[in-house]
Design a protein around this motif. Sequence first.
Motif, PDB file in Angstrom:
ATOM      1  N   SER A   1      25.481  14.109 124.613  1.00 34.44           N
ATOM      2  CA  SER A   1      26.517  13.089 124.551  1.00 34.44           C
ATOM      3  C   SER A   1      27.869  13.746 124.293  1.00 34.44           C
ATOM      4  O   SER A   1      27.959  14.908 123.889  1.00 34.44           O
ATOM      5  CB  SER A   1      26.197  12.099 123.440  1.00 34.44           C
ATOM      6  N   THR A   2      28.914  12.992 124.529  1.00 31.40           N
ATOM      7  CA  THR A   2      30.267  13.494 124.270  1.00 31.40           C
ATOM      8  C   THR A   2      30.691  13.030 122.886  1.00 31.40           C
ATOM      9  O   THR A   2      30.701  11.832 122.618  1.00 31.40           O
ATOM     10  CB  THR A   2      31.250  12.937 125.325  1.00 31.40           C
TER      11      THR A   2
ATOM     12  N   SER B   1      33.856  20.612 119.454  1.00 32.17           N
ATOM     13  CA  SER B   1      33.401  20.419 120.818  1.00 32.17           C
ATOM     14  C   SER B   1      33.752  21.662 121.628  1.00 32.17           C
ATOM     15  O   SER B   1      34.918  22.000 121.797  1.00 32.17           O
ATOM     16  CB  SER B   1      34.077  19.179 121.403  1.00 32.17           C
ATOM     17  N   PHE B   2      32.727  22.354 122.089  1.00 30.66           N
ATOM     18  CA  PHE B   2      32.942  23.590 122.841  1.00 30.66           C
ATOM     19  C   PHE B   2      32.943  23.279 124.340  1.00 30.66           C
ATOM     20  O   PHE B   2      32.021  22.647 124.839  1.00 30.66           O
ATOM     21  CB  PHE B   2      31.834  24.600 122.536  1.00 30.66           C
ATOM     22  N   HIS B   3      33.989  23.724 125.007  1.00 33.19           N
ATOM     23  CA  HIS B   3      34.082  23.563 126.454  1.00 33.19           C
ATOM     24  C   HIS B   3      34.034  24.967 127.040  1.00 33.19           C
ATOM     25  O   HIS B   3      34.913  25.780 126.783  1.00 33.19           O
ATOM     26  CB  HIS B   3      35.374  22.845 126.826  1.00 33.19           C
ATOM     27  N   MET B   4      33.009  25.235 127.817  1.00 35.04           N
ATOM     28  CA  MET B   4      32.685  26.635 128.098  1.00 35.04           C
ATOM     29  C   MET B   4      32.674  26.963 129.589  1.00 35.04           C
ATOM     30  O   MET B   4      32.251  26.157 130.415  1.00 35.04           O
ATOM     31  CB  MET B   4      31.320  26.946 127.501  1.00 35.04           C
ATOM     32  N   SER B   5      33.144  28.159 129.864  1.00 43.45           N
ATOM     33  CA  SER B   5      33.043  28.689 131.219  1.00 43.45           C
ATOM     34  C   SER B   5      33.042  30.209 131.105  1.00 43.45           C
ATOM     35  O   SER B   5      32.979  30.749 130.003  1.00 43.45           O
ATOM     36  CB  SER B   5      34.198  28.206 132.092  1.00 43.45           C
ATOM     37  N   THR B   6      33.113  30.898 132.223  1.00 46.32           N
ATOM     38  CA  THR B   6      33.086  32.349 132.171  1.00 46.32           C
ATOM     39  C   THR B   6      34.069  32.939 133.166  1.00 46.32           C
ATOM     40  O   THR B   6      34.412  32.307 134.168  1.00 46.32           O
ATOM     41  CB  THR B   6      31.656  32.900 132.429  1.00 46.32           C
TER      42      THR B   6
ATOM     43  N   ARG C   1      29.241  22.056 128.181  1.00 48.34           N
ATOM     44  CA  ARG C   1      29.725  21.654 126.866  1.00 48.34           C
ATOM     45  C   ARG C   1      28.630  21.787 125.811  1.00 48.34           C
ATOM     46  O   ARG C   1      27.443  21.789 126.108  1.00 48.34           O
ATOM     47  CB  ARG C   1      30.232  20.214 126.906  1.00 48.34           C
ATOM     48  N   MET C   2      29.082  21.862 124.580  1.00 52.96           N
ATOM     49  CA  MET C   2      28.180  21.886 123.433  1.00 52.96           C
ATOM     50  C   MET C   2      28.994  21.383 122.253  1.00 52.96           C
ATOM     51  O   MET C   2      30.214  21.525 122.241  1.00 52.96           O
ATOM     52  CB  MET C   2      27.721  23.319 123.184  1.00 52.96           C
TER      53      MET C   2
END
Length: 385
Positions: A123-124, A165-170, A195-196
């Motif tokens: 969930s957000t 709230s972690f918004h993740m990419s690389t 996300r996490m």
Amino acid sequence: MHLRIRALRLLRRVAFALPLLVLVASACNPDHYPQTALRPLSDYARIGDDIQTTTFKWALAVFVLVEGALIYAIFRFKGKPDDPEPRQVHGNTTIEIIWTVVPALILAAIAVPTVRGIFETNSTPTGDVLRVEVVGHQWWWEFRYPELNLTTANEVHIPVGQTVSFHMSTADVVHSFWPPRFAGKRDVFPNRETRMWFKAEQAGEYPGQCAEFCGIEHGRMAFRVRAQTPEEFQAWVSHMQTLGPKPQASAAPADSMRTASAGAKLQASQQPAKPGAKPTAPDSAAVQQPADPAYAAGEKLFMTKGCVGCHSLQAVNAPKGMIGPNLANVGARSYIGAGSFQNTDENLSRWIQNPQAMKKGVLMPNLGVTPDEAKSLVAYLRAHK
Ligand code: CUA
């Protein structure tokens, strides 16, 4: 008779093995393994842990019942050599219904919390949420706080009691962000956001790890979670916001101040006693320029040896897309080399002189830094706290 003796022997062996087993199991004390997922420290981690505990209890109950019935049957219905052939049966509808229905019910009892947990963890989060952007790099982690206009690397500071709230990419290949005490693993992809979220329950420093094979130094792509009390976290944010661009190094300070407005506004709202908010104080050099000549020599080396090409020393308004980790507060970090080596002067000096010897394949080349030069660079970097 023969069987009974054998059984007795087996029992004796088990009795001998038991204390040994206890001894081995005691070595599994989670204190010896800080990177454990079995001692959750966040709401998110507890969701997964509860599901695991529930599943384990069901599995244990099934194990005890099935093995108990088996052992009972072995002893209760043991045949003797001259016994007649037992009665032959084929099929038993009642039993078959029972052993179909019971497992189905157990699986349902496991599935309900599992599916609920999947929805909960995906969930957000809403409300008072701190946004942190995570960028995976070969082989280190970048952490950006867009609302605070801050960037750091390899050690993510978070406040206890507030959902992050972690918004993740690389920036390159697929990695996987895994802070085991706080959450499960979440893959990070190029050009796609995953996300996490979690709310830390306890202050402290905890290890994290890249959990997806991503090249030669995947194993040394670790990070630290620095969970702090809200006051400590606020103090850290305020301090980091002094680590801005240097006045002389910045060609267009007015420009950078404009883009820094979000952070400045936030800072202003948090520190009402800051009149004018003119960029006089927010400058790392002004804050801590020790008279130490090694510092000055280190600064010169940092600018001329090629370090600046890959590393930024600005926490505020940090440039994006740098190849190497942001070093604005490197002097205060617990580890270097992405959670790989304790941040001692000795390790830092070794690293600067020969990173390839410590983390083979790391993208930082050996720059031919002499021991004396390394000493100056260590003094310079150590002052960046
Ligand atoms: Cu990044 Cu493994």
